[in-house]
Design a protein around this motif. Sequence first.
Motif, PDB file in Angstrom:
ATOM      1  N   ILE A  79       9.981  12.110  23.240  1.00 24.33           N
ATOM      2  CA  ILE A  79       8.573  12.263  22.862  1.00 24.33           C
ATOM      3  C   ILE A  79       8.123  10.971  22.190  1.00 24.33           C
ATOM      4  CG2 ILE A  79       6.920  13.614  21.525  1.00 24.33           C
ATOM      5  CD1 ILE A  79       9.102  15.901  21.644  1.00 24.33           C
ATOM      6  N   ARG A  80       7.085  10.364  22.732  1.00 22.73           N
ATOM      7  CA  ARG A  80       6.546   9.118  22.171  1.00 22.73           C
ATOM      8  C   ARG A  80       5.171   9.398  21.589  1.00 22.73           C
ATOM      9  NH1 ARG A  80       8.391   5.763  27.381  1.00 22.73           N
ATOM     10  NH2 ARG A  80      10.590   5.607  26.843  1.00 22.73           N
ATOM     11  N   VAL A  81       4.980   8.950  20.344  1.00 21.64           N
ATOM     12  CA  VAL A  81       3.726   9.191  19.635  1.00 21.64           C
ATOM     13  C   VAL A  81       3.146   7.864  19.172  1.00 21.64           C
ATOM     14  CG1 VAL A  81       2.628  10.437  17.741  1.00 21.64           C
ATOM     15  CG2 VAL A  81       4.676  11.376  18.806  1.00 21.64           C
ATOM     16  N   PRO A  82       1.964   7.485  19.682  1.00 14.83           N
ATOM     17  CA  PRO A  82       1.324   6.263  19.186  1.00 14.83           C
ATOM     18  C   PRO A  82       0.726   6.500  17.803  1.00 14.83           C
ATOM     19  CG  PRO A  82       0.111   7.177  21.064  1.00 14.83           C
ATOM     20  CD  PRO A  82       1.266   8.068  20.799  1.00 14.83           C
ATOM     21  N   VAL A  83       0.857   5.506  16.934  1.00 10.73           N
ATOM     22  CA  VAL A  83       0.330   5.590  15.573  1.00 10.73           C
ATOM     23  C   VAL A  83      -0.640   4.429  15.371  1.00 10.73           C
ATOM     24  CG1 VAL A  83       0.903   5.615  13.121  1.00 10.73           C
ATOM     25  CG2 VAL A  83       2.484   6.619  14.778  1.00 10.73           C
ATOM     26  N   LEU A 108      13.564  16.186  12.565  1.00 10.97           N
ATOM     27  CA  LEU A 108      13.870  15.415  13.768  1.00 10.97           C
ATOM     28  C   LEU A 108      13.806  13.928  13.443  1.00 10.97           C
ATOM     29  CD1 LEU A 108      11.658  17.420  16.291  1.00 10.97           C
ATOM     30  CD2 LEU A 108      14.115  17.675  15.870  1.00 10.97           C
ATOM     31  N   ALA A 109      14.743  13.184  13.960  1.00 15.96           N
ATOM     32  CA  ALA A 109      14.771  11.740  13.727  1.00 15.96           C
ATOM     33  C   ALA A 109      13.672  11.070  14.549  1.00 15.96           C
ATOM     34  CB  ALA A 109      16.132  11.175  14.106  1.00 15.96           C
ATOM     35  N   THR A 110      12.963  10.151  13.926  1.00 11.91           N
ATOM     36  CA  THR A 110      11.961   9.340  14.625  1.00 11.91           C
ATOM     37  C   THR A 110      12.347   7.879  14.471  1.00 11.91           C
ATOM     38  OG1 THR A 110      10.536   9.129  12.696  1.00 11.91           O
ATOM     39  CG2 THR A 110      10.122  10.991  14.139  1.00 11.91           C
ATOM     40  N   GLN A 111      12.052   7.103  15.490  1.00 16.24           N
ATOM     41  CA  GLN A 111      12.321   5.666  15.413  1.00 16.24           C
ATOM     42  C   GLN A 111      11.246   4.931  16.189  1.00 16.24           C
ATOM     43  OE1 GLN A 111      16.231   5.191  16.968  1.00 16.24           O
ATOM     44  NE2 GLN A 111      15.620   5.435  19.077  1.00 16.24           N
ATOM     45  N   PRO A 112      10.840   3.759  15.705  1.00 16.26           N
ATOM     46  CA  PRO A 112       9.851   2.982  16.451  1.00 16.26           C
ATOM     47  C   PRO A 112      10.481   2.381  17.702  1.00 16.26           C
ATOM     48  CG  PRO A 112      10.527   1.814  14.478  1.00 16.26           C
ATOM     49  CD  PRO A 112      11.203   3.151  14.444  1.00 16.26           C
ATOM     50  N   ILE A 113       9.675   2.275  18.740  1.00 13.79           N
ATOM     51  CA  ILE A 113      10.125   1.600  19.952  1.00 13.79           C
ATOM     52  C   ILE A 113       9.968   0.107  19.696  1.00 13.79           C
ATOM     53  CG2 ILE A 113       9.635   1.219  22.398  1.00 13.79           C
ATOM     54  CD1 ILE A 113       8.573   4.056  22.510  1.00 13.79           C
ATOM     55  N   THR A 114      10.993  -0.657  19.900  1.00 14.44           N
ATOM     56  CA  THR A 114      10.957  -2.074  19.531  1.00 14.44           C
ATOM     57  C   THR A 114       9.896  -2.852  20.302  1.00 14.44           C
ATOM     58  OG1 THR A 114      12.739  -2.516  21.094  1.00 14.44           O
ATOM     59  CG2 THR A 114      13.352  -2.161  18.807  1.00 14.44           C
ATOM     60  N   ALA A 115       9.740  -2.569  21.575  1.00 11.00           N
ATOM     61  CA  ALA A 115       8.753  -3.309  22.364  1.00 11.00           C
ATOM     62  C   ALA A 115       7.322  -2.933  21.974  1.00 11.00           C
ATOM     63  CB  ALA A 115       8.964  -3.054  23.845  1.00 11.00           C
ATOM     64  N   ARG A 116       7.129  -1.713  21.526  1.00 14.07           N
ATOM     65  CA  ARG A 116       5.806  -1.229  21.122  1.00 14.07           C
ATOM     66  C   ARG A 116       5.950  -0.612  19.737  1.00 14.07           C
ATOM     67  NH1 ARG A 116       4.785   2.591  26.104  1.00 14.07           N
ATOM     68  NH2 ARG A 116       3.202   3.449  24.734  1.00 14.07           N
ATOM     69  N   ILE A 122      10.874  10.357  19.501  1.00 18.53           N
ATOM     70  CA  ILE A 122      11.723  11.476  19.083  1.00 18.53           C
ATOM     71  C   ILE A 122      12.628  11.831  20.259  1.00 18.53           C
ATOM     72  CG2 ILE A 122      11.769  13.885  18.319  1.00 18.53           C
ATOM     73  CD1 ILE A 122       8.789  13.382  17.393  1.00 18.53           C
ATOM     74  N   ASP A 123      13.920  11.962  19.995  1.00 12.29           N
ATOM     75  CA  ASP A 123      14.900  12.379  21.003  1.00 12.29           C
ATOM     76  C   ASP A 123      15.256  13.826  20.686  1.00 12.29           C
ATOM     77  OD1 ASP A 123      17.085  12.842  22.626  1.00 12.29           O
ATOM     78  OD2 ASP A 123      18.345  11.314  21.712  1.00 12.29           O
ATOM     79  N   LEU A 124      15.001  14.738  21.633  1.00 14.85           N
ATOM     80  CA  LEU A 124      15.223  16.158  21.371  1.00 14.85           C
ATOM     81  C   LEU A 124      15.984  16.831  22.508  1.00 14.85           C
ATOM     82  CD1 LEU A 124      14.721  18.569  19.483  1.00 14.85           C
ATOM     83  CD2 LEU A 124      12.526  18.896  20.634  1.00 14.85           C
ATOM     84  N   PRO A 125      17.336  16.960  22.384  1.00 21.18           N
ATOM     85  CA  PRO A 125      18.097  17.732  23.370  1.00 21.18           C
ATOM     86  C   PRO A 125      17.819  19.222  23.147  1.00 21.18           C
ATOM     87  CG  PRO A 125      19.546  16.422  21.936  1.00 21.18           C
ATOM     88  CD  PRO A 125      18.174  16.326  21.392  1.00 21.18           C
ATOM     89  N   LEU A 126      17.608  19.976  24.214  1.00 21.03           N
ATOM     90  CA  LEU A 126      17.208  21.381  24.087  1.00 21.03           C
ATOM     91  C   LEU A 126      18.351  22.375  24.265  1.00 21.03           C
ATOM     92  CD1 LEU A 126      13.877  21.180  26.118  1.00 21.03           C
ATOM     93  CD2 LEU A 126      14.217  20.971  23.656  1.00 21.03           C
ATOM     94  N   ALA A 127      19.547  21.900  24.593  1.00 23.08           N
ATOM     95  CA  ALA A 127      20.666  22.799  24.906  1.00 23.08           C
ATOM     96  C   ALA A 127      21.022  23.745  23.765  1.00 23.08           C
ATOM     97  CB  ALA A 127      21.891  21.989  25.306  1.00 23.08           C
ATOM     98  N   GLY A 128      20.849  23.339  22.531  1.00 20.47           N
ATOM     99  CA  GLY A 128      21.271  24.163  21.400  1.00 20.47           C
ATOM    100  C   GLY A 128      20.253  25.172  20.915  1.00 20.47           C
TER     101      GLY A 128
END
Length: 157
Positions: A79-83, A108-116, A122-128
Amino acid sequence: EFDAPPGSVRLRMSIEDAAEQTIDSDVRDINVRDLSASVALGTPEVFRGRTARDFRALATVDAAPVSSREFSRTERLRIRVPVYAPAGASVAVAARLLNRKGQGIRTLATQPITARSTVSEIDLPLAGFATGDYRIEIVAKTSSAEAKDVLDVRITH
């Protein structure tokens, strides 16, 4: 792409074939954000990967986001969220997974995309997770303002 004032907008769409015959139509309510605020969140882009290879490709390829908000437990979401904030402002972005009643499940962990760098991811695996409806609360804060958005998702079998 079109201009619209901040607030709720009802969008009616007709999908036509090459002969200009309507083959489908859709009506959606869209919340247009006020981007003139001290800090604002853009529309979250949701990408799905069904395999580890698919998911890795989403990091390097400028893939198209999905419009669906219903996902299988076998998928993993990016999930990418522009700020949007004034130049030089320090912005902290946080996200929480909530149940459908709005009760917190986990951070949930959030991290900036280096290029933007104005986009957080947000990386969210749904298996659990059990099948059902969930909400992802996203908050962007500066020293003087805060913007909040909620993304509703449904997890199926």
